[in-house]
Scaffold this active site. Structure first.
Site: not given
Ligand code: AMP
Ligand code: ZN
Length: 114
Positions: A95-96, A100, A102
């Site tokens: 999603e981001v 990153h 996890h």
């Molecule tokens: P992904 O689905 O692998 O892209 O995971 C994105 C992650 O970023 C999710 O687990 C979200 O909860 C986390 N996330 C999004 N915005 C923030 C933020 N501002 N601070 C900390 N974590 C975030």
């Protein structure tokens, strides 16, 4: 840096995060929506979008992974175990789009993931 990237904004301290580790190459902070007692994200300071970009940036990938292992040790779950995940693109549930890793620990994690 990418202007509209939420994780670049965390790196620049433009938006808050619970930062647990920082050096010149990587940043680690608590996930906003934790899926385990310990759920941290380890990111490179360089704006790479997906794990696909590590084909040509293997050194930074190594730094991200070794940082996760050190954090697991520091928080006391390296022996009990943990999971490290790079979600990639649509089918991977990303999603981001700032690379990153996890880091999840502190409970028994199920396999296979959904
Ligand atoms: P992904 O689905 O692998 O892209 O995971 C994105 C992650 O970023 C999710 O687990 C979200 O909860 C986390 N996330 C999004 N915005 C923030 C933020 N501002 N601070 C900390 N974590 C975030
Ligand atoms: Zn970014």
């Amino acid at each position: 840096m990418s202007a509209n990237c939420i994780f670049c904004k965390i790196i620049k301290k433009e938006i808050p995060a619970e930062i647990i580790f920082e050096d010149e190459n990587v940043l680690a902070f608590k996930d906003l929506n934790p899926q385990a007692p310990f759920h941290f994200l380890v990111i490179p300071k360089q704006h790479l979008e997906t794990v696909n970009d590590l084909q040509t940036n293997s050194e930074i990938g190594g730094k991200v992974i070794s940082t996760a292992a050190k954090i697991a040790e520091k928080f006391g779950f390296s022996e009990s175990g943990y999971r490290t995940i790079f979600n990639c693109n649509k089918d991977g549930g990303q999603e981001v789009f700032h690379l990153h890793l996890h880091l999840l620990g502190g409970r028994k994690l199920n396999w296979p993931p959904g």
